[in-house]
Write a protein that holds these residues in place. Structure first.
Motif, PDB file in Angstrom:
ATOM      1  N   UNK A   1      -2.808 -13.628   7.918  1.00 17.70           N
ATOM      2  CA  UNK A   1      -3.571 -12.686   8.358  1.00 17.70           C
ATOM      3  C   UNK A   1      -3.256 -12.434   9.869  1.00 17.70           C
ATOM      4  N   UNK A   2      -2.838 -11.368  10.193  1.00 18.29           N
ATOM      5  CA  UNK A   2      -2.382 -11.239  11.659  1.00 18.29           C
ATOM      6  C   UNK A   2      -3.242 -10.311  12.230  1.00 18.29           C
ATOM      7  N   UNK A   3      -3.417 -10.443  13.793  1.00 23.09           N
ATOM      8  CA  UNK A   3      -4.115  -9.664  14.721  1.00 23.09           C
ATOM      9  C   UNK A   3      -3.391 -10.189  16.158  1.00 23.09           C
ATOM     10  N   UNK A   4      -3.551  -9.005  17.023  1.00 25.80           N
ATOM     11  CA  UNK A   4      -3.173  -9.408  18.217  1.00 25.80           C
ATOM     12  C   UNK A   4      -3.632 -10.847  18.762  1.00 25.80           C
ATOM     13  N   UNK A   5      -2.594 -11.696  18.885  1.00 21.08           N
ATOM     14  CA  UNK A   5      -3.002 -13.188  19.046  1.00 21.08           C
ATOM     15  C   UNK A   5      -3.391 -13.447  20.594  1.00 21.08           C
ATOM     16  N   UNK A   6      -3.136 -12.423  21.458  1.00 21.26           N
ATOM     17  CA  UNK A   6      -3.515 -12.287  23.082  1.00 21.26           C
ATOM     18  C   UNK A   6      -4.566 -11.570  23.119  1.00 21.26           C
ATOM     19  N   UNK A   7      -5.216 -10.901  22.132  1.00 22.60           N
ATOM     20  CA  UNK A   7      -6.447 -10.137  22.386  1.00 22.60           C
ATOM     21  C   UNK A   7      -7.675 -10.632  21.980  1.00 22.60           C
ATOM     22  N   UNK A   8      -8.604 -11.309  22.789  1.00 22.99           N
ATOM     23  CA  UNK A   8      -9.674 -12.017  22.154  1.00 22.99           C
ATOM     24  C   UNK A   8     -10.577 -11.376  21.159  1.00 22.99           C
ATOM     25  N   UNK A   9     -10.766 -10.056  21.284  1.00 23.42           N
ATOM     26  CA  UNK A   9     -11.344  -9.261  20.515  1.00 23.42           C
ATOM     27  C   UNK A   9     -10.926  -9.106  19.251  1.00 23.42           C
ATOM     28  N   UNK A  10      -9.806  -9.044  19.028  1.00 29.42           N
ATOM     29  CA  UNK A  10      -8.726  -9.044  17.612  1.00 29.42           C
ATOM     30  C   UNK A  10      -8.830 -10.270  17.070  1.00 29.42           C
ATOM     31  N   UNK A  11      -8.587 -11.374  17.801  1.00 31.87           N
ATOM     32  CA  UNK A  11      -8.766 -12.718  17.503  1.00 31.87           C
ATOM     33  C   UNK A  11     -10.311 -12.879  16.826  1.00 31.87           C
ATOM     34  N   UNK A  12     -11.148 -12.587  17.384  1.00 34.73           N
ATOM     35  CA  UNK A  12     -12.661 -12.954  16.997  1.00 34.73           C
ATOM     36  C   UNK A  12     -12.837 -12.225  15.615  1.00 34.73           C
ATOM     37  N   UNK A  13     -12.211 -11.088  15.389  1.00 40.45           N
ATOM     38  CA  UNK A  13     -12.381 -10.159  14.058  1.00 40.45           C
ATOM     39  C   UNK A  13     -11.626 -11.025  13.054  1.00 40.45           C
ATOM     40  N   UNK A  14     -10.552 -12.021  13.356  1.00 38.18           N
ATOM     41  CA  UNK A  14     -10.119 -12.598  12.279  1.00 38.18           C
ATOM     42  C   UNK A  14     -10.979 -13.894  11.697  1.00 38.18           C
ATOM     43  N   UNK A  15     -11.354 -14.272  12.703  1.00 37.62           N
ATOM     44  CA  UNK A  15     -12.613 -15.420  12.510  1.00 37.62           C
ATOM     45  C   UNK A  15     -13.610 -14.828  11.419  1.00 37.62           C
ATOM     46  N   UNK A  16     -14.115 -13.742  12.076  1.00 38.15           N
ATOM     47  CA  UNK A  16     -15.205 -12.981  11.361  1.00 38.15           C
ATOM     48  C   UNK A  16     -14.703 -12.710   9.746  1.00 38.15           C
ATOM     49  N   UNK A  17     -13.774 -12.191   9.739  1.00 36.78           N
ATOM     50  CA  UNK A  17     -13.290 -11.811   8.171  1.00 36.78           C
ATOM     51  C   UNK A  17     -13.176 -12.787   7.430  1.00 36.78           C
ATOM     52  N   UNK A  18     -12.337 -13.976   7.899  1.00 37.71           N
ATOM     53  CA  UNK A  18     -12.376 -15.257   7.035  1.00 37.71           C
ATOM     54  C   UNK A  18     -13.683 -16.002   7.059  1.00 37.71           C
ATOM     55  N   UNK A  19     -14.590 -15.683   7.827  1.00 39.82           N
ATOM     56  CA  UNK A  19     -15.851 -16.860   7.739  1.00 39.82           C
ATOM     57  C   UNK A  19     -15.414 -17.951   8.174  1.00 39.82           C
ATOM     58  N   UNK A  20     -14.513 -18.023   9.219  1.00 38.25           N
ATOM     59  CA  UNK A  20     -14.054 -19.448   9.849  1.00 38.25           C
ATOM     60  C   UNK A  20     -14.783 -19.758  10.987  1.00 38.25           C
ATOM     61  N   UNK A  21     -15.023 -21.087  11.188  1.00 43.22           N
ATOM     62  CA  UNK A  21     -15.685 -21.665  12.378  1.00 43.22           C
ATOM     63  C   UNK A  21     -14.997 -21.145  13.599  1.00 43.22           C
ATOM     64  N   UNK A  22     -15.480 -20.947  14.576  1.00 44.21           N
ATOM     65  CA  UNK A  22     -14.711 -20.646  15.839  1.00 44.21           C
ATOM     66  C   UNK A  22     -14.236 -21.942  16.427  1.00 44.21           C
ATOM     67  N   UNK A  23     -14.680 -23.108  16.060  1.00 46.75           N
ATOM     68  CA  UNK A  23     -14.041 -24.343  16.825  1.00 46.75           C
ATOM     69  C   UNK A  23     -12.952 -24.666  15.712  1.00 46.75           C
TER      70      UNK A  23
END
Length: 208
Positions: A40-62
């Motif tokens: 699952x890819x998103x711009x890894x240097x874009x904090x907002x895009x990275x946040x959307x990956x966590x949200x979509x996966x339901x993954x703990x931000x830690x």
């Protein structure tokens, strides 16, 4: 056929990569194949895009995400690797390995959960390499909802993932064995996966 026996991408696959690259560069999420599982890819240097990956996966931000890049030299631009780590990367990458190293200033806190180290992938897959060279660093995390199995075929993608991404690049069935996660500097294997025995041998007797 997406890739011929010389590793060349078909015209349809090249177009799918271009569409996925454009989506990722616009801050959207994409699914792409690697030699292990679908990512699952998103711009890894874009904090907002990275946040959307966590949200979509339901993954703990830690629970940090890895950084996918198209070459070892590209990885160096976002890391502060020691000579030992760099030697390891040159010996094993591209390959089914996640290398943990000190992150550089370009890597956002959100990707690593605030940690000073980051996992880096250089996938040994022509579609992934083509995409990463077109986009720059993408998140390298399995294209599944957290807590569910990794995906080796596009047809097995969870409906939630399908609905949350803007592009899917189908590379056929992937290898299925998760990458080995290793910190060469400290000689630690955090997760055994592909090529674990060869990695253990290198760590026991590194050529540097």
């Amino acid at each position: 056929m997406t890739v011929d026996h010389h590793g060349r991408l078909s015209a349809a696959t090249r177009e799918a990569v271009r569409e996925a690259a454009a989506a990722a560069q616009a801050g959207e999420l994409v699914v792409y194949p690697t030699e292990t599982v679908y990512g699952l890819g998103a711009d890894a240097l874009d904090a907002d895009a990275v946040g959307r990956v966590f949200e979509l996966k339901g993954r703990d931000r830690d629970d940090p995400l890895s950084l996918g890049v198209g070459s070892v030299s590209a990885a160096q631009r976002h890391l502060r690797p020691t000579e030992r780590t760099l030697a390891f990367m040159r010996a094993f990458l591209p390959g089914p390995i996640t290398v943990v190293a000190e992150r550089g200033p370009s890597v956002p806190d959100g990707l690593t959960g605030g940690r000073d180290r980051v996992g880096v992938r250089v996938p040994d897959h022509p579609i992934a390499i083509a995409l990463l060279r077109a986009t720059g660093p993408l998140t390298a995390t399995s294209a599944n909802v957290s807590g569910t199995g990794s995906v080796v075929r596009v047809g097995d993608l969870d409906g939630r993932i399908r609905a949350g991404v803007s592009a899917i690049v189908d590379g056929g069935e992937t290898g299925g064995v998760e990458s080995t996660v290793v910190d060469p500097e400290h000689g630690v294997i955090h997760r055994r996966g592909a090529m674990a025995s060869a990695i253990e041998a290198w760590l026991a007797d590194p050529p540097v």
